[in-house]
Design a protein around this motif. Structure first.
Motif, PDB file in Angstrom:
ATOM      1  N   THR A  60       0.826  -0.958   0.002  1.00  0.00           N
ATOM      2  CA  THR A  60       0.121  -0.130   0.084  1.00  0.00           C
ATOM      3  C   THR A  60       0.777   1.176  -0.021  1.00  0.00           C
ATOM      4  OG1 THR A  60      -1.834  -1.273   1.267  1.00  0.00           O
ATOM      5  CG2 THR A  60      -1.806   1.410   1.135  1.00  0.00           C
ATOM      6  N   LEU A  64       2.132   5.051   0.258  1.00  0.00           N
ATOM      7  CA  LEU A  64       1.771   6.193   0.870  1.00  0.00           C
ATOM      8  C   LEU A  64       2.628   7.421   0.162  1.00  0.00           C
ATOM      9  CD1 LEU A  64       0.384   8.081   3.148  1.00  0.00           C
ATOM     10  CD2 LEU A  64       2.524   7.206   4.753  1.00  0.00           C
ATOM     11  N   ARG A  81       9.681   3.624  10.333  1.00  0.00           N
ATOM     12  CA  ARG A  81       8.915   4.737  10.998  1.00  0.00           C
ATOM     13  C   ARG A  81       9.663   5.911  11.265  1.00  0.00           C
ATOM     14  NH1 ARG A  81       6.397   0.459  14.037  1.00  0.00           N
ATOM     15  NH2 ARG A  81       7.258   1.196  15.865  1.00  0.00           N
ATOM     16  N   LEU A  84       5.834   0.326   7.637  1.00  0.00           N
ATOM     17  CA  LEU A  84       5.589   1.141   8.819  1.00  0.00           C
ATOM     18  C   LEU A  84       5.474   0.337   9.958  1.00  0.00           C
ATOM     19  CD1 LEU A  84       3.535   4.116   7.237  1.00  0.00           C
ATOM     20  CD2 LEU A  84       6.162   4.127   7.945  1.00  0.00           C
ATOM     21  N   LYS A 129       3.103   1.061   3.460  1.00  0.00           N
ATOM     22  CA  LYS A 129       2.534   1.170   4.600  1.00  0.00           C
ATOM     23  C   LYS A 129       2.860   0.060   5.422  1.00  0.00           C
ATOM     24  CE  LYS A 129      -1.766   2.548   5.295  1.00  0.00           C
ATOM     25  NZ  LYS A 129      -3.030   2.901   5.203  1.00  0.00           N
ATOM     26  N   ALA A 185      -1.160   6.578   9.183  1.00  0.00           N
ATOM     27  CA  ALA A 185      -0.819   5.531   8.505  1.00  0.00           C
ATOM     28  C   ALA A 185      -0.132   4.415   9.408  1.00  0.00           C
ATOM     29  CB  ALA A 185       0.184   5.449   7.227  1.00  0.00           C
TER      30      ALA A 185
END
Length: 324
Positions: free
Chosen positions: A115, A117, A280, A274, A271, A318
């Motif tokens: 996904t 971001l 992160r 993360l 994502k 997210a």
């Protein structure tokens, strides 16, 4: 790339040398990579745009100084090559991008349960350059630039202006896998024409610099950062989009005067990556540093404080979604 390998690469090397070495290590190791979710928790893999590379390179170096146990592997593959071969295949955590992700790439990512971001990290003044000895040209209209770079267009400088040399162009530009190619094609060539194919196409911007340096009749285009590194050995061409000639610069890109070649630059974060604290922390660090003079130092316009805050808001949302 192992922790020991990265440590040995970074020992005694400067910012650009270390990350260039890390780039080689990543390029050599991607073939055996089985996916971002199988990678070590302290490993961050980044590929994609050569235009965005200097921004990510500088920020990654600053992050590494504060977080020496985190390995950052960084490679230039072109925006499209990064999406298609690595990011959307689940092999990298982050993709540098000099254009927005395409629908087909979003679909490919979805098929791999990745996904993306999107985060804006800078603004670029895409720059057309010529040899310093090309004293006949200081400014080109968008129409002239289109005539030079479209398929079946001009072949010689004199085709653009009969007072210019009756010499063939020697053209250097982005490869078709590059976001810079896509943006230049859309902004200059347009939908009714095709970008010419008889030019030296490369993902290596320094190859373009060398080509233009080596021929009086050469022309190339790439991100402003690569011009700003070589202002004495290549010449930037001002662009006239109908309101007069405007030179590419951080200031004209920031003000919006430099059209149509001023463009946003992005990173795309998976994502799913993360879930790793190292990713992160790096992306948080990146968003904060993208709003500072660190970006200006490599030749781009930093994000505004409002853009930084919006990026961080999207990022934290997210993170919450994947760590609940």
């Amino acid at each position: 790339m192992s922790r020991d390998t990265t440590a040995s690469l970074s020992a005694g090397l400067g910012r650009r040398d270390f990350l260039a070495a890390a780039s080689v290590a990543l390029s050599g190791g991607l073939a055996g990579c089985t996916g971002i979710f199988a990678s070590e928790g302290n490993q961050i893999n980044i590929a994609g745009s050569s235009t965005v590379f200097p921004v990510t390179e500088a920020i990654a170096s600053a992050f590494s100084e504060e977080n020496p146990t985190v390995n950052i592997a960084l490679s230039k593959t072109g925006t499209g090559g990064g999406f298609g071969n690595f990011f959307c295949a689940g092999r990298t955590d982050i993709n540098n991008a000099s254009r927005a992700i395409a629908d087909a790439e979003i679909e490919q990512c979805g098929n791999s349960d990745v996904t993306p971001l999107e985060l804006t990290v800078a603004t670029d003044a895409l720059t057309v350059v010529v040899n310093p000895n090309a004293d006949w040209v200081d400014c080109l209209t968008v129409e002239q630039l289109r005539e030079i770079w479209r398929a079946d267009g001009a072949q010689r400088w004199s085709d653009i202006d009969d007072e210019w040399p009756d010499e063939e162009f020697e053209l250097y530009g982005a490869a078709t896998t590059s976001g810079t190619f896509d943006y230049f094609n859309e902004a200059i060539i347009g939908e009714e024409e095709n970008h010419r194919s008889d030019y030296h196409a490369t993902e290596r911007d320094r190859t373009i610099v060398q080509g233009v340096q080596g021929s009086e009749f050469a022309m190339g285009y790439f991100g402003f950062s690569y011009y700003s590194e070589n202002p004495d050995s290549i010449k930037a061409v001002a662009i006239d989009d109908g309101d007069g000639c405007v030179e590419p610069s951080i200031e004209t890109a920031m003000s919006g005067e430099y059209t149509p070649l001023s463009r946003p630059l992005f990173i795309y974060v998976a994502k799913e990556s993360l879930t790793k604290p190292s990713v992160r922390n790096f992306v948080r660090f990146y968003m904060n540093r993208a709003a500072t003079d660190l970006v200006s130092e490599v030749g781009y316009v930093p994000t505004t404080e409002d853009q930084r805050d919006e990026n961080l808001k999207q990022l934290e949302t997210a993170i919450e979604e994947v760590t609940e």
